[in-house]
Design an enzyme around this catalytic site. Structure first.
Site, PDB file in Angstrom:
ATOM      1  N   CYS A  25      48.141  58.171  55.752  1.00 54.04           N
ATOM      2  CA  CYS A  25      48.688  57.763  57.053  1.00 54.04           C
ATOM      3  C   CYS A  25      48.693  58.882  58.088  1.00 54.04           C
ATOM      4  O   CYS A  25      49.100  58.673  59.224  1.00 54.04           O
ATOM      5  CB  CYS A  25      50.090  57.185  56.880  1.00 54.04           C
ATOM      6  SG  CYS A  25      50.078  55.603  56.002  1.00 54.04           S
ATOM      7  N   HIS A  75      48.655  46.265  70.570  1.00 57.19           N
ATOM      8  CA  HIS A  75      47.358  46.891  70.807  1.00 57.19           C
ATOM      9  C   HIS A  75      47.492  48.262  71.470  1.00 57.19           C
ATOM     10  O   HIS A  75      46.647  48.674  72.253  1.00 57.19           O
ATOM     11  CB  HIS A  75      46.414  45.963  71.579  1.00 57.19           C
ATOM     12  CG  HIS A  75      45.912  44.853  70.707  1.00 57.19           C
ATOM     13  ND1 HIS A  75      46.662  43.719  70.476  1.00 57.19           N
ATOM     14  CD2 HIS A  75      44.772  44.730  70.003  1.00 57.19           C
ATOM     15  CE1 HIS A  75      45.983  42.921  69.657  1.00 57.19           C
ATOM     16  NE2 HIS A  75      44.835  43.520  69.344  1.00 57.19           N
ATOM     17  N   GLU A 136      55.700  46.233  58.080  1.00 59.39           N
ATOM     18  CA  GLU A 136      54.454  46.958  58.337  1.00 59.39           C
ATOM     19  C   GLU A 136      53.292  46.343  57.556  1.00 59.39           C
ATOM     20  O   GLU A 136      52.176  46.273  58.053  1.00 59.39           O
ATOM     21  CB  GLU A 136      54.657  48.426  57.952  1.00 59.39           C
ATOM     22  CG  GLU A 136      53.520  49.323  58.322  1.00 59.39           C
ATOM     23  CD  GLU A 136      53.825  50.771  58.027  1.00 59.39           C
ATOM     24  OE1 GLU A 136      54.449  51.429  58.873  1.00 59.39           O
ATOM     25  OE2 GLU A 136      53.436  51.249  56.946  1.00 59.39           O
TER      26      GLU A 136
END
Length: 150
Positions: A25, A75, A136
């Protein structure tokens, strides 16, 4: 009349990178987030009120969360403002991309804390934020409860 909890769910796509992290990550990647927002209050009992029987109109709750969270984060790519990715963030912004430079490491935990603060400020005074659940992935989520944060 007693208190009632109502929940509205939202979804949005957001990218992020965790600087200094020791796993995958640390790379820029994204998630299809699901956010459940639960508020608590007493249903309106005034028979002349257009929203009789509602704690809060789902449309009103949707407007708050959409403006404060979904429209901002959907986005977008979120970086900690102190990230070594700042050059990449600046390049993306120069090219017209939606980049958020947050005051925090953009983990689900920190994002849900940020979201709670933003939503609480916009709720009517008779409505309290009860909890948030930020999912998530299908199996990973962070939760915020007002009762844990007194």
């Amino acid at each position: 009349m007693g208190n009632i909890r109502i929940t509205k769910q939202f979804s949005f796509e957001t990218g992020h990178a965790l600087f200094g992290y020791d796993g995958k990550c640390r790379n820029v990647h994204g998630h299809s987030y699901k956010l459940s927002v639960t508020v608590i209050g007493k249903p309106i009992t005034d028979t002349s009120h257009v929203k009789l029987g509602m704690v809060i109109d789902f449309t009103d709750l949707k407007k708050i969360v959409k403006e404060e969270i979904v429209d901002q984060f959907d986005h977008a790519t979120v970086f900690n403002k102190n990230t070594p990715h700042i050059e990449l963030a600046n390049e993306l912004m120069e090219r017209g991309h939606n980049v958020i430079l947050a005051e925090y490491q953009p983990t689900s935990e920190n994002m849900v804390l940020d979201f709670a603060d933003k939503i609480k400020l916009r709720l009517p005074e008779n409505i309290l934020l009860h909890s948030l659940k930020l999912q998530e992935t299908d199996s990973s989520f962070a939760e915020w409860y007002a009762s844990d944060n007194l």
